[in-house]
Design a protein around this motif. Sequence first.
Motif, PDB file in Angstrom:
ATOM      1  N   LEU A 192       0.844  -1.197   0.000  1.00 23.15           N
ATOM      2  CA  LEU A 192       0.000   0.000   0.000  1.00 23.15           C
ATOM      3  C   LEU A 192       0.880   1.248   0.000  1.00 23.15           C
ATOM      4  O   LEU A 192       1.763   1.385   0.843  1.00 23.15           O
ATOM      5  N   PRO A 235      -2.261   4.944   1.317  1.00 24.94           N
ATOM      6  CA  PRO A 235      -3.636   4.581   0.951  1.00 24.94           C
ATOM      7  C   PRO A 235      -4.703   5.545   1.441  1.00 24.94           C
ATOM      8  O   PRO A 235      -5.839   5.491   0.959  1.00 24.94           O
ATOM      9  N   THR A 236      -4.367   6.438   2.391  1.00 23.31           N
ATOM     10  CA  THR A 236      -5.389   7.349   2.915  1.00 23.31           C
ATOM     11  C   THR A 236      -5.193   8.791   2.455  1.00 23.31           C
ATOM     12  O   THR A 236      -5.863   9.697   2.967  1.00 23.31           O
ATOM     13  N   ILE A 246     -10.391   2.945   6.030  1.00 21.26           N
ATOM     14  CA  ILE A 246      -9.342   2.243   5.284  1.00 21.26           C
ATOM     15  C   ILE A 246      -8.422   1.506   6.246  1.00 21.26           C
ATOM     16  O   ILE A 246      -8.074   0.328   6.032  1.00 21.26           O
ATOM     17  N   LEU A 289       3.731  -0.893   3.969  1.00 21.52           N
ATOM     18  CA  LEU A 289       2.964   0.345   3.908  1.00 21.52           C
ATOM     19  C   LEU A 289       3.915   1.524   3.714  1.00 21.52           C
ATOM     20  O   LEU A 289       4.762   1.791   4.575  1.00 21.52           O
ATOM     21  N   GLU A 342       4.353   5.371   3.733  1.00 21.27           N
ATOM     22  CA  GLU A 342       3.562   6.417   4.369  1.00 21.27           C
ATOM     23  C   GLU A 342       4.463   7.533   4.882  1.00 21.27           C
ATOM     24  O   GLU A 342       5.542   7.285   5.409  1.00 21.27           O
TER      25      GLU A 342
END
Length: 320
Positions: free
Chosen positions: A3, A6-7, A18, A34, A36
């Motif tokens: 990901l 993703p947000t 999510i 992830l 981020e």
Amino acid sequence: LLLDEPTANLDPAGAELIRQAVAGALDADTTLILVEHRVAEALPLVNRVVVLDPGGGVRADGTPEAVFAAHGAALAAEGVWVPGHPIAPRRATAAPGELLLTADRLGLPPRLASTDLAVRAGEALAVRGPNGAGKSTLALLLGGLLRPGTGRVNASAELAGADHRTPPHRWRAPALTRRIGSVFQDPEHQFVTSTVFDELALGPRRTGQPEAAVRETVAGLLERLRLDRLAAANPYTLSGGEARRLSVATALATAPRLLICDEPTFGQDRRTWRELVDLFAELRDAGHGVVAVTHDADFVAALADRTVTLHRAVTGGGAR
């Protein structure tokens, strides 16, 4: 499960949904990677943090507790969003000035319900609300890029000049560029040249600035937003965060009297985020108006002098 932010661009409720969905998909046989920038909200999902070094390789690797305990202050200084290291706000240096723009019962059904709004010089106004409330539509209407379905946008005589009896959506493009700058939600929607340098130079050139002044403006923005090494690159080859900074810089290049930005800080590390906030603050403190549509609570806390919240049209719509 891989990901990548993703947000990004989701309202807080949507982002939490999510994260809940991701947590529900994890089991003993699932590995999550992830990517981020905003680490704090993602920490409950992970048991290991890897910080990449801009020069190549790995800067730090370990449990969140170990990484942030050993390297937290240094990582924050280098641009990592380390939990527990807040950024000082940029408060306005003077009270807001004269009205620049008002929206009277402004709407575009079904995308935006009737909304009243006022924007002043020397003020940073944050527009918040859930996805689907019409925030991006409002930004386009205020920026003169959409014709209102209902109501009207009124520009002050000081902002509109010779067009003071004409709504912004009817102004000619060069006049609109000088007076109101817009940053779209999707950066790629506003790129029209083949290099980063020319993208930044386009606005100042269209407003008639001498070439020497154009180059000075472009060089300054390239350096401050860490895009100088990309001056010859095609805008469509940039990363998401780089494209976001370029789209903001194209609007800043003409120093418009009013700047309207849609999610101006997504995809940024702590250092480039701070530079964007400083640029907006400098524009506001010089007497310009700034309107930012945003889900970024840190950005609102650091810059906004006032906040307006939109609600979805199905619940009554409009601004509060």
